[in-house]
Motif scaffolding. Structure first.
Motif, PDB file in Angstrom:
ATOM      1  N   THR A 102       0.838  -1.182   0.000  1.00 18.15           N
ATOM      2  CA  THR A 102       0.000   0.000   0.000  1.00 18.15           C
ATOM      3  C   THR A 102       0.877   1.238   0.000  1.00 18.15           C
ATOM      4  OG1 THR A 102      -0.098  -0.008   2.427  1.00 18.15           O
ATOM      5  CG2 THR A 102      -1.850  -1.153   1.236  1.00 18.15           C
ATOM      6  N   VAL A 103       0.484   2.220  -0.793  1.00 17.06           N
ATOM      7  CA  VAL A 103       1.231   3.466  -0.910  1.00 17.06           C
ATOM      8  C   VAL A 103       0.276   4.616  -0.653  1.00 17.06           C
ATOM      9  CG1 VAL A 103       2.593   4.926  -2.445  1.00 17.06           C
ATOM     10  CG2 VAL A 103       2.771   2.443  -2.613  1.00 17.06           C
ATOM     11  N   GLU A 104       0.632   5.479   0.281  1.00 19.43           N
ATOM     12  CA  GLU A 104      -0.189   6.651   0.537  1.00 19.43           C
ATOM     13  C   GLU A 104      -0.165   7.536  -0.713  1.00 19.43           C
ATOM     14  OE1 GLU A 104      -2.116   7.333   3.100  1.00 19.43           O
ATOM     15  OE2 GLU A 104      -1.625   5.414   3.992  1.00 19.43           O
ATOM     16  N   SER A 105      -1.299   7.753  -1.321  1.00 23.47           N
ATOM     17  CA  SER A 105      -1.357   8.463  -2.587  1.00 23.47           C
ATOM     18  C   SER A 105      -1.777   9.912  -2.370  1.00 23.47           C
ATOM     19  CB  SER A 105      -2.349   7.772  -3.522  1.00 23.47           C
ATOM     20  OG  SER A 105      -2.307   8.335  -4.791  1.00 23.47           O
ATOM     21  N   VAL A 106      -1.134  10.812  -3.096  1.00 24.24           N
ATOM     22  CA  VAL A 106      -1.445  12.229  -3.037  1.00 24.24           C
ATOM     23  C   VAL A 106      -2.603  12.505  -3.989  1.00 24.24           C
ATOM     24  CG1 VAL A 106      -0.514  14.543  -3.406  1.00 24.24           C
ATOM     25  CG2 VAL A 106       0.942  12.736  -2.487  1.00 24.24           C
ATOM     26  N   ASP A 107      -3.506  13.404  -3.598  1.00 29.49           N
ATOM     27  CA  ASP A 107      -4.709  13.627  -4.403  1.00 29.49           C
ATOM     28  C   ASP A 107      -4.394  14.012  -5.840  1.00 29.49           C
ATOM     29  OD1 ASP A 107      -3.667  16.036  -3.578  1.00 29.49           O
ATOM     30  OD2 ASP A 107      -5.545  16.864  -2.825  1.00 29.49           O
ATOM     31  N   VAL A 108      -3.430  14.897  -6.076  1.00 28.28           N
ATOM     32  CA  VAL A 108      -3.159  15.320  -7.449  1.00 28.28           C
ATOM     33  C   VAL A 108      -2.447  14.248  -8.258  1.00 28.28           C
ATOM     34  CG1 VAL A 108      -3.133  17.782  -6.886  1.00 28.28           C
ATOM     35  CG2 VAL A 108      -0.999  16.482  -6.828  1.00 28.28           C
ATOM     36  N   ASP A 109      -1.953  13.193  -7.605  1.00 30.25           N
ATOM     37  CA  ASP A 109      -1.331  12.102  -8.346  1.00 30.25           C
ATOM     38  C   ASP A 109      -2.377  11.178  -8.985  1.00 30.25           C
ATOM     39  OD1 ASP A 109       1.030  13.157  -7.555  1.00 30.25           O
ATOM     40  OD2 ASP A 109       1.578  11.557  -6.175  1.00 30.25           O
ATOM     41  N   GLN A 110      -3.635  11.379  -8.653  1.00 31.69           N
ATOM     42  CA  GLN A 110      -4.721  10.659  -9.310  1.00 31.69           C
ATOM     43  C   GLN A 110      -5.105  11.473 -10.541  1.00 31.69           C
ATOM     44  OE1 GLN A 110      -5.032   7.764  -7.592  1.00 31.69           O
ATOM     45  NE2 GLN A 110      -3.502   8.839  -6.383  1.00 31.69           N
ATOM     46  N   VAL A 111      -4.477  11.183 -11.663  1.00 32.78           N
ATOM     47  CA  VAL A 111      -4.592  12.019 -12.850  1.00 32.78           C
ATOM     48  C   VAL A 111      -5.972  11.884 -13.475  1.00 32.78           C
ATOM     49  CG1 VAL A 111      -3.566  12.585 -15.083  1.00 32.78           C
ATOM     50  CG2 VAL A 111      -2.124  11.726 -13.227  1.00 32.78           C
ATOM     51  N   VAL A 112      -6.593  13.026 -13.729  1.00 35.87           N
ATOM     52  CA  VAL A 112      -7.934  13.055 -14.299  1.00 35.87           C
ATOM     53  C   VAL A 112      -7.841  13.064 -15.825  1.00 35.87           C
ATOM     54  CG1 VAL A 112     -10.054  14.406 -14.503  1.00 35.87           C
ATOM     55  CG2 VAL A 112      -8.875  14.263 -12.301  1.00 35.87           C
ATOM     56  N   THR A 113      -8.594  12.178 -16.468  1.00 30.41           N
ATOM     57  CA  THR A 113      -8.655  12.148 -17.926  1.00 30.41           C
ATOM     58  C   THR A 113      -9.743  13.100 -18.409  1.00 30.41           C
ATOM     59  OG1 THR A 113      -7.907   9.845 -17.985  1.00 30.41           O
ATOM     60  CG2 THR A 113      -8.981  10.703 -19.953  1.00 30.41           C
ATOM     61  N   ALA A 114      -9.362  14.047 -19.245  1.00 39.46           N
ATOM     62  CA  ALA A 114     -10.295  15.057 -19.748  1.00 39.46           C
ATOM     63  C   ALA A 114     -10.688  14.755 -21.188  1.00 39.46           C
ATOM     64  CB  ALA A 114      -9.672  16.443 -19.643  1.00 39.46           C
ATOM     65  N   LYS A 115     -11.604  15.569 -21.730  1.00 38.40           N
ATOM     66  CA  LYS A 115     -12.030  15.440 -23.122  1.00 38.40           C
ATOM     67  C   LYS A 115     -11.056  16.120 -24.077  1.00 38.40           C
ATOM     68  CE  LYS A 115     -17.025  15.251 -22.190  1.00 38.40           C
ATOM     69  NZ  LYS A 115     -18.312  15.944 -22.433  1.00 38.40           N
ATOM     70  N   THR A 116     -10.172  16.942 -23.534  1.00 37.76           N
ATOM     71  CA  THR A 116      -9.263  17.707 -24.366  1.00 37.76           C
ATOM     72  C   THR A 116      -8.438  16.788 -25.261  1.00 37.76           C
ATOM     73  OG1 THR A 116      -9.038  19.130 -22.420  1.00 37.76           O
ATOM     74  CG2 THR A 116      -7.608  19.614 -24.302  1.00 37.76           C
ATOM     75  N   ASP A 117      -8.404  17.115 -26.541  1.00 39.52           N
ATOM     76  CA  ASP A 117      -7.615  16.330 -27.495  1.00 39.52           C
ATOM     77  C   ASP A 117      -6.848  17.301 -28.389  1.00 39.52           C
ATOM     78  OD1 ASP A 117      -6.562  14.239 -28.956  1.00 39.52           O
ATOM     79  OD2 ASP A 117      -8.291  14.108 -30.298  1.00 39.52           O
ATOM     80  N   CYS A 118      -5.529  17.298 -28.258  1.00 32.39           N
ATOM     81  CA  CYS A 118      -4.688  18.237 -28.995  1.00 32.39           C
ATOM     82  C   CYS A 118      -3.633  17.463 -29.781  1.00 32.39           C
ATOM     83  CB  CYS A 118      -4.018  19.217 -28.042  1.00 32.39           C
ATOM     84  SG  CYS A 118      -5.163  20.221 -27.084  1.00 32.39           S
ATOM     85  N   PRO A 119      -4.014  16.857 -30.917  1.00 33.45           N
ATOM     86  CA  PRO A 119      -3.077  16.012 -31.657  1.00 33.45           C
ATOM     87  C   PRO A 119      -1.863  16.755 -32.200  1.00 33.45           C
ATOM     88  CG  PRO A 119      -5.069  16.419 -32.930  1.00 33.45           C
ATOM     89  CD  PRO A 119      -5.339  16.916 -31.556  1.00 33.45           C
TER      90      PRO A 119
END
Length: 371
Positions: A102-119
């Motif tokens: 178990t690893v204590e996880s930091v909130d911002v390390d839970q990366v949020v997947t967005a709709k943004t798509d910039c190819p």
């Protein structure tokens, strides 16, 4: 293994993986935290290496338990065959001999997947924790690796379009290779008026006491010798000249001649006698915007509770969606700045420091993230 793995406060953190190696065949990626190998804890690099070598010598299969973006995964590789598989393991018991570490996880390390798509977007990340001639910058490597995940999953940049360098790899030569306006990495890939550019630097900055110019300090730079740095004027002039549609620069550094990432503020420049220096400001083209960690002669601080730089923590938190104050499921540069400034200024006050981020540019309404 064919991977660079660092011992961090979060555990054994994978910072790079070479193509065609065992690490790649196992399925490891940058940002993974290694917990176990063949049911044995991998608490140190030495323990990890010992278990891998033992399995290879015996010709047995290798199973590695890792944590990726808050999810426990099991990777299995059959030695002697180019086969591997990975499965999510949320149902494994959290206690006992078969439990993943178990690893204590930091909130911002839970990366949020967005709709943004910039190819067509391009990203450059330079994060320097380990300096040759200057004090370390705690959490800078972690900042850079997590920022990389946000570039991909939240800003929508293709992995092949990101130039990531950390620690001793982020030399002055690498800066010039990346930013040369004629033949650099960016210049060779930009599609005029179509490409968005994102630049993130985490490390030391310093002023030239004689000229009041500011410069970024590469891994092989010495803050007491400005010629070994990368001038901020040179960076901005290069970005001004490149025909990008828009360029967004994030700098988690300060230019006061001091360093504040440790427990106390220390002088970065020899012989400066505790007097901080305010670096000269430079001009930006209309398509370039810069968000910096601190103003004038302030220092850029760490946020030890979160294992990040203070500025970087609130930047990541903001583009997770916290900066979306009008609830339109978009985060603009202006919204991000307002959120980061409020968060950094407040938390810095709790550390008995003054740190106020600054936004330079004329386009606060540019959209960064869409959810």
């Amino acid at each position: 293994l064919g991977a660079q793995i660092d011992e961090t406060s979060l555990g054994l953190l994978v910072s790079s993986v070479l193509e065609g190696t065992l690490a790649e065949r196992l399925g490891l990626k940058k940002g993974d935290i290694v917990g176990q190998v063949n049911d044995k804890p991998a608490a140190t690099l030495e323990a990890l290496e010992e278990e891998i070598v033992t399995a290879l010598r015996a010709g047995t299969d290798i199973t590695v338990l890792i944590t990726r973006a808050g999810e426990d995964l099991s990777f299995h590789h059959s030695v002697g065959r180019a086969t591997s598989r990975s499965v999510a393991i949320p149902s494994l018991p959290k206690t006992g001999p078969n439990a993943p570490k178990t690893v204590e996880s930091v909130d911002v390390d839970q990366v949020v997947t967005a709709k943004t798509d910039c190819p067509d977007a391009l990203g450059i990340i330079m994060g320097i924790e380990d300096y040759r001639y200057a004090p370390a910058v705690p959490f800078a490597r972690h900042d850079a690796l997590v920022a990389y995940e946000y570039f991909v999953k939240t800003l929508g940049i293709r992995e092949s379009n990101i130039y990531l360098r950390t620690d001793r790899d982020a030399t002055q030569g690498e800066f010039r290779k990346a930013f040369d306006p004629e033949q650099g990495w960016l210049a060779k890939r930009i599609k005029p008026n179509k490409t968005d550019v994102f630049v993130y630097f985490i490390g030391h900055g310093a002023p030239d006491v004689a000229t009041q110019d500011a410069f970024l300090i590469p891994a092989d730079g010495d803050p007491n010798y400005p010629a070994t740095g990368f001038w901020l004027d040179e960076l901005y002039n290069s970005l001004n000249r490149l025909p990008a549609r828009q360029t967004t620069v994030l700098i988690d550094a300060c230019f006061s001649g001091q360093t504040g990432r440790g427990e106390k503020i220390e002088m970065l420049l020899a012989g400066s006698r505790g007097i901080s220096v305010q670096a000269r400001r430079t001009s930006l083209a209309p398509h370039v915007a810069v968000l910096t960690a601190a103003q004038g002669n302030q220092v850029s601080s760490a946020y030890p509770e979160k294992s990040h730089g203070l500025f970087t923590y609130f930047v990541l938190k903001g583009i997770q969606g916290e900066a979306d104050q009008d609830a339109d499921r978009m985060v603009t540069l202006g919204q991000l700045y307002a959120y980061v400034r409020a968060g950094v200024e407040s938390q810095a006050g709790r550390l008995d420091r003054e740190q106020i981020p600054e936004l330079m540019g004329v386009d606060p309404g540019r959209m960064l993230v869409e959810y």
